[in-house]
Design a protein around this motif. Structure first.
Motif, PDB file in Angstrom:
ATOM      1  N   LEU A  11      -1.160   6.856   6.761  1.00 36.09           N
ATOM      2  CA  LEU A  11      -0.527   7.233   5.452  1.00 36.09           C
ATOM      3  C   LEU A  11      -1.784   7.572   4.541  1.00 36.09           C
ATOM      4  O   LEU A  11      -2.581   6.898   4.419  1.00 36.09           O
ATOM      5  CB  LEU A  11       0.318   5.909   4.864  1.00 36.09           C
ATOM      6  N   ASN A  13      -1.465   7.845   1.312  1.00 34.30           N
ATOM      7  CA  ASN A  13      -1.176   6.985   0.095  1.00 34.30           C
ATOM      8  C   ASN A  13      -0.162   5.767   0.278  1.00 34.30           C
ATOM      9  O   ASN A  13       0.760   5.946   1.320  1.00 34.30           O
ATOM     10  CB  ASN A  13      -0.847   7.754  -1.099  1.00 34.30           C
ATOM     11  N   GLU A  14      -0.274   4.949  -0.319  1.00 36.16           N
ATOM     12  CA  GLU A  14       0.891   3.649  -0.259  1.00 36.16           C
ATOM     13  C   GLU A  14       2.117   4.326  -0.729  1.00 36.16           C
ATOM     14  O   GLU A  14       2.140   5.177  -1.528  1.00 36.16           O
ATOM     15  CB  GLU A  14       0.486   2.356  -0.770  1.00 36.16           C
ATOM     16  N   ILE A  15       3.143   3.740  -0.029  1.00 36.74           N
ATOM     17  CA  ILE A  15       4.430   4.136  -0.313  1.00 36.74           C
ATOM     18  C   ILE A  15       5.244   2.775  -1.029  1.00 36.74           C
ATOM     19  O   ILE A  15       5.386   1.809  -0.457  1.00 36.74           O
ATOM     20  CB  ILE A  15       5.231   4.496   0.944  1.00 36.74           C
ATOM     21  N   ILE A  16       5.799   3.222  -2.298  1.00 34.86           N
ATOM     22  CA  ILE A  16       6.441   1.950  -3.023  1.00 34.86           C
ATOM     23  C   ILE A  16       8.048   2.342  -2.685  1.00 34.86           C
ATOM     24  O   ILE A  16       8.435   3.125  -3.685  1.00 34.86           O
ATOM     25  CB  ILE A  16       5.798   1.917  -4.110  1.00 34.86           C
ATOM     26  N   ILE A  49       6.511  -2.459   0.034  1.00 37.27           N
ATOM     27  CA  ILE A  49       5.325  -1.436  -0.269  1.00 37.27           C
ATOM     28  C   ILE A  49       4.684  -1.340   1.223  1.00 37.27           C
ATOM     29  O   ILE A  49       4.433  -2.440   2.031  1.00 37.27           O
ATOM     30  CB  ILE A  49       4.309  -1.999  -1.335  1.00 37.27           C
ATOM     31  N   ILE A  50       4.669  -0.049   1.794  1.00 39.01           N
ATOM     32  CA  ILE A  50       3.770   0.144   2.956  1.00 39.01           C
ATOM     33  C   ILE A  50       2.411   0.812   2.319  1.00 39.01           C
ATOM     34  O   ILE A  50       1.897   1.519   1.803  1.00 39.01           O
ATOM     35  CB  ILE A  50       4.255   1.368   3.725  1.00 39.01           C
ATOM     36  N   PRO A  51       1.174  -0.025   2.916  1.00 38.93           N
ATOM     37  CA  PRO A  51      -0.181   0.245   2.564  1.00 38.93           C
ATOM     38  C   PRO A  51      -0.607   1.550   3.101  1.00 38.93           C
ATOM     39  O   PRO A  51      -0.049   1.937   4.159  1.00 38.93           O
ATOM     40  CB  PRO A  51      -0.992  -0.968   2.982  1.00 38.93           C
ATOM     41  N   ALA A  52      -1.573   2.137   2.536  1.00 39.88           N
ATOM     42  CA  ALA A  52      -2.040   3.375   2.892  1.00 39.88           C
ATOM     43  C   ALA A  52      -3.165   3.194   4.012  1.00 39.88           C
ATOM     44  O   ALA A  52      -3.367   2.017   4.374  1.00 39.88           O
ATOM     45  CB  ALA A  52      -2.982   4.110   1.769  1.00 39.88           C
ATOM     46  N   VAL A  85      -1.754   2.527   9.975  1.00 39.36           N
ATOM     47  CA  VAL A  85      -0.824   1.327   9.762  1.00 39.36           C
ATOM     48  C   VAL A  85       0.142   1.310  11.226  1.00 39.36           C
ATOM     49  O   VAL A  85       0.380   2.489  11.707  1.00 39.36           O
ATOM     50  CB  VAL A  85      -0.027   1.149   8.544  1.00 39.36           C
ATOM     51  N   GLN A 139       9.646  -1.478   7.652  1.00 36.21           N
ATOM     52  CA  GLN A 139       8.856  -0.193   6.926  1.00 36.21           C
ATOM     53  C   GLN A 139       9.216   1.001   7.403  1.00 36.21           C
ATOM     54  O   GLN A 139       9.161   1.895   6.734  1.00 36.21           O
ATOM     55  CB  GLN A 139       7.226  -0.792   7.215  1.00 36.21           C
ATOM     56  N   LYS A 193       2.263   1.279 -11.789  1.00 35.92           N
ATOM     57  CA  LYS A 193       0.812   1.799 -11.133  1.00 35.92           C
ATOM     58  C   LYS A 193       0.411   2.961 -11.974  1.00 35.92           C
ATOM     59  O   LYS A 193      -0.670   3.366 -11.442  1.00 35.92           O
ATOM     60  CB  LYS A 193       1.487   2.632  -9.905  1.00 35.92           C
TER      61      LYS A 193
END
Length: 501
Positions: free
Chosen positions: A301, A303-306, A312-315, A318, A324, A499
């Motif tokens: 990813l 960027n993270e996905i909120i 939230i999925i971290p960048a 993963v 997720q 953010k």
């Protein structure tokens, strides 16, 4: 003591004497002209003795032959006898008894194997006997064997129902699909060489089909073509929903005389003229279980996905869990292109999921993949009209595909505003008909004649001369390219307030 008494005493001692050691050689007479009965010549002259052994290899040692005593110093003539080359040593062991024991064991093994083979043969004959009635909608009843019945079994078909026989004009290209042409997979397909599955993903209420993928397996060419249909595509002739969006056809389709799944299939076939062989449906919460079953989907990813404040999925690199994965495929809030951005982001998930399947087969074997399919069937995480045998064949075919031979396209079109009869303004996706027909002819009709504009029921809300852009007219990409693709553009104005810099 006279000679007769000596002879009698000698014979008596010979009969009562202990058994002598085994003879070492067999003796044969070399002079056959000698008389059979010995002739006495003198006191110190030994008679000739005719010694013979009846059997070549006696079971037990023969008793010592009786001899007549002639004198204390009489001997047999050594020159009259020779050693026989064909005589073997033997002892008191009973060789026949050992052979009989081995033979009895061998016979027992042969009998056991024969019985087992007979039982297996009887079972196979029974399983292949046509003793069960198989009934399928649109087809005549037929008697089939137990094995055939299991292969044709559709354990999940009752959820959505069976599809009706397609009424679409197939327009098969007989120059390609000749009488001898076959793809070798033996599937119940409408067009030889290809097998097309309609995949639908439902929302939480299982009313709207927010994910619509047409997956065409080009079996003869070892390829897979996927057509993404944006959920906002306007199809006013197929839904009673004022939005006219295709994702409402399932639940609010005009044709109430057919099943819900049949409504969607009819809409797809009428507009895109792609014959649908089978379908698979799943809900967003079922994706969670399926992904967790296979151990997650590895992805990168940017960027993270909120998805939500607590989802939230971290960048970075993963492995998406089931939850997720659901957030990822449904996320659309920050994409600059809205729902189109979500469609494009779903491609990346498809490519990652495909790579996961290939890795399962490579690292754990096809049987592991089949065990996953069995678990999915048992838990009813999908609904499909495909039989167990057909789905296994298709999974086996898919596991052999190369990433460069899997391509994905999106229906060409553009965003538009639609003013409904109720006075409400709706945002829709207006299909570009000509670009769509060209794309279908290029990628989705390998064994059919070219599609004409007049053969499609596509309605354009924005006419060709009024197009605002053609950005989505050519969005084709292979899974190999998508492995390194970046995320769609984001709208900075849609970033969550907490953010913001």
């Amino acid at each position: 003591m006279n000679r007769e008494e000596l002879n009698e005493e000698f014979n008596k001692n010979a009969n009562t004497a202990p058994r002598q050691p085994k003879p070492l050689r067999k003796l044969k007479r070399i002079d056959s002209s000698r008389p059979a009965q010995p002739v006495y010549h003198a006191l110190h002259e030994a008679p000739s003795i005719d010694i013979s052994i009846e059997e070549e290899k006696p079971k037990r040692r023969a008793p010592e032959p009786k001899q007549t005593y002639h004198g204390l110093h009489e001997k047999g003539r050594a020159g009259d006898i020779v050693e026989s080359d064909d005589f073997d040593d033997f002892d008191d062991y009973d060789y026949d008894e050992e052979k009989d024991g081995k033979k009895s064991k061998k016979d027992a093994i042969i009998k056991t194997v024969s019985i087992l083979l007979s039982i297996v043969t009887i079972i196979l004959l029974f399983l292949n006997m046509p003793i069960l009635w198989y009934k399928k909608k649109g087809q005549p009843d037929q008697k089939v064997s137990i094995i055939k019945y299991f292969k044709l079994w559709q354990p999940l078909v009752d959820i959505e129902g069976e599809l009706e026989k397609s009424q679409v004009n197939l327009n098969v290209d007989t120059n390609v699909v000749t009488d001898e042409f076959t793809d070798g997979l033996d599937l119940p397909q409408l067009v030889e060489g290809q097998y097309t599955v309609l995949f639908l993903g439902f929302d939480e209420d299982q009313e709207l089909t927010d994910v619509i993928w047409i997956c065409q397996f080009d079996i003869a060419a070892a390829k897979l073509h996927i057509l993404q249909v944006p959920r906002d595509c306007a199809v006013p002739n197929y839904t009673s929903n004022p939005t006219t969006k295709i994702n409402s056809v399932y639940y609010e389709g005009y044709d109430q005389s057919v099943s819900k799944i049949q409504r969607v299939v009819n809409c797809i076939q009428d507009n895109f003229r792609i014959p649908i062989d089978a379908y698979i449906t799943t809900a967003c919460f079922d994706i969670v279980d399926i992904v967790d079953l296979v151990g997650g989907i590895p992805m990168h990813l940017d960027n993270e996905i909120i998805y939500e404040a607590d989802k939230i999925i971290p960048a970075g690199d993963v492995v998406l869990t089931g939850a997720q994965s659901e957030w990822f495929v449904r996320f659309r809030h920050e994409w600059l292109q809205g729902d189109i951005g979500r469609v494009q982001n779903q491609r990346r998930f498809m490519a990652a999921a495909m790579q996961k399947i290939l890795n399962i087969v490579k690292d754990e074997g096809k049987m592991k993949l089949y065990s996953y399919l069995n678990t999915i069937y048992q838990n009813k995480w999908i609904a499909t009209d495909m039989s167990v045998d057909d789905l296994s064949k298709l999974a086996d075919f898919g596991s052999t595909l190369k990433m460069e031979n899997v391509s994905v396209n999106m229906v060409p079109g553009e965003d538009a505003i639609y003013y409904a009869a109720d006075g409400v303004e709706y945002s829709i996706y207006s299909i570009h008909k000509r670009a769509t027909i060209d794309m279908l002819n290029e990628s989705f009709r390998p064994y059919q004649l070219p599609l004409l504009m007049s053969e499609s029921n596509i309605i354009e809300y924005v006419q060709e001369y009024e197009y605002q852009y053609d950005l989505y007219d050519d969005t084709g990409a292979t899974f190999e390219e998508l492995e390194t693709a970046t995320e769609p553009l984001r709208n900075p104005d849609m970033k969550p307030w907490w953010k913001e810099d």
